[in-house]
Design an enzyme around this catalytic site. Sequence first.
Site, PDB file in Angstrom:
ATOM      1  CG  ASN A 186      24.862  15.369  16.524  1.00  0.00           C
ATOM      2  OD1 ASN A 186      24.665  16.291  17.312  1.00  0.00           O
ATOM      3  ND2 ASN A 186      24.855  14.095  16.901  1.00  0.00           N
ATOM      4  CD  GLU A 187      27.116  13.905  20.592  1.00  0.00           C
ATOM      5  OE1 GLU A 187      27.157  12.662  20.575  1.00  0.00           O
ATOM      6  OE2 GLU A 187      26.679  14.550  21.562  1.00  0.00           O
ATOM      7  CE1 TYR A 254      21.929  15.779  26.694  1.00  0.00           C
ATOM      8  CE2 TYR A 254      23.909  15.296  25.431  1.00  0.00           C
ATOM      9  CZ  TYR A 254      22.547  15.529  25.485  1.00  0.00           C
ATOM     10  OH  TYR A 254      21.805  15.516  24.334  1.00  0.00           O
ATOM     11  CD  GLU A 305      22.781  16.774  21.316  1.00  0.00           C
ATOM     12  OE1 GLU A 305      22.948  15.881  22.159  1.00  0.00           O
ATOM     13  OE2 GLU A 305      22.783  16.570  20.081  1.00  0.00           O
TER      14      GLU A 305
HETATM   15  O1  AHR Z   1      20.211  13.719  22.989  1.00  0.00           O
HETATM   16  C1  AHR Z   1      20.558  12.379  22.879  1.00  0.00           C
HETATM   17  C2  AHR Z   1      21.885  12.162  22.150  1.00  0.00           C
HETATM   18  O2  AHR Z   1      22.928  12.682  22.900  1.00  0.00           O
HETATM   19  C3  AHR Z   1      22.015  12.844  20.820  1.00  0.00           C
HETATM   20  O3  AHR Z   1      21.457  12.115  19.789  1.00  0.00           O
HETATM   21  C4  AHR Z   1      23.500  12.934  20.653  1.00  0.00           C
HETATM   22  O4  AHR Z   1      23.898  14.032  19.871  1.00  0.00           O
HETATM   23  C5  AHR Z   1      24.010  12.999  22.071  1.00  0.00           C
HETATM   24  O5  AHR Z   1      25.024  12.100  22.292  1.00  0.00           O
END
Ligand code: AHR
Length: 499
Positions: A186-187, A254, A305
């Site tokens: 992840n990331e 995001y 996400e």
């Molecule tokens: O959703 C919060 C965080 O945001 C997650 O753990 C990460 O993958 C992202 O940076």
Amino acid sequence: MVAMPRQLWGTSESKRQFLIRAEQEEGVVSPLLHGQFAEHLGSCVYGGLWVGENSPIPNIHGYRKSAIEYLKALGVPVLRWPGGCYADDYHWREGIGPRKQRAKRVNISWGNYIEDNSFGTHEFIGLCRLIGAEPYLAGNVGSGSPSELRDWVEYCNYPGGSKLSDERAANGSPDPFRVKYWGVGNESWGCGGNMRPDYYGGLYRQFASYLHEMGGVEPFLIASGPSGDDTRWTRGLLDTTSPIMPNGLSMHYYSGGADEPTKFAASAMEEQFKSFRHVEDAVVHQRSVLDGYREGSRIGLVLDEWGVWDKIPEADEKRYGKLWQQSTMRSGVAAGLGLNLFNRQADKLYMCNIAQITNVLQSLLITDGPEGERCVRTTTYYAFQLFKEHRGNTAVHVDNENEDPLGVSVSATKASGKLVVSLVNPKDSEEVTVECMLRGVTPRNATARILHHADRNAANSFDAPDAITLQAHPARIEAQKLVVDLPPLSVVTAVVELN
Ligand code: AHR
């Protein structure tokens, strides 16, 4: 007599026109576009979804009963777990076996709290089964090993007779978990190891070599993709993995917010809403990058996400847990903008998971702390409920000449005998009458529901849990047009019955 202009909800009346080309199909809206994400972070799992069997809070074998009921009613197509950043420091063996004997570890990703591992693989699969979600396990690449991840696949999916499958049976689950979706890190460009794309690409190849079909389940491997529209990462990764291509590429995007969730100024809200245009552009762009590779068109683009990430008040985090964020009318509109773009780009997306299902960022449910019994459905929950009408439908093209990222957002899908149209008005104080000319279908009548509150900062709270819920809303058919009045800050889904 001169007709007076009709006054609707806001300060002025304006009109927008759209053309819906029902004959121009643009892919199927997979239910997976309405997926969710749960991380060991704040009170998402502990105190949110999981309260434990001995809790005074009503529970089903440890799962918070009200949360289960709400999630079941909505339908959660897929649930990603255990992170996020936490995934790359998670060692699955610590979360199996008798709960009392499980290892206590420090959660270094989210505040160094003691993680007692009482919610592990079996509890997660149990949750998925209760709410009807497809499980998606995010594997540890950053601090894990190929053998650890390979063993997790065997533990979950091998039917029986091997050391690990027998261990699963001894731990109470003779039936395999049949997990299809596996994240490979992840990331990895950030909390998942701070790697360079070519370095991660090499690791991806190595890990993928050991993740095999078991018990008839071919793992769908999702590589750690870009932050936003970072093509440098995507190209660097695929140049390295090629010709071995992942099944999916996980992109995170995001929509940041400059203000506290319940104190948003109109200008900050507008900035946040505008970012959804960038998300849409990024989806289109990343898809084109993938399609440029040999076999690249087979890679599913996963918006793993997404959602609003506001300025979170320290007091809220102290009281309810890290990244606890109230979901306001603004958040509901943001959810509508996101879900609308997923409909429009249905043929380019494989899966989308909003962050996160409970008590973290843009969640469906909020609960009042580990001891609190109250569980509230947020505006985001209701936005998802409105869009449930689209699941499994065929997306159709909507012509929109309006370039304004804050203009009315429209998407449409069709299924047997009906056309479903979602409309979002992100304007803070401008009401709009929307006319959708329907081409290629013969409409009979229309019904609609609305999510709306005039105050961008209004929310469902523990004291007023039903302040904002879905309401019936007038929608009319005039000749070949669907006509809907949209108050400022509203999300509407209209179902048009067809002849
Ligand atoms: O959703 C919060 C965080 O945001 C997650 O753990 C990460 O993958 C992202 O940076």
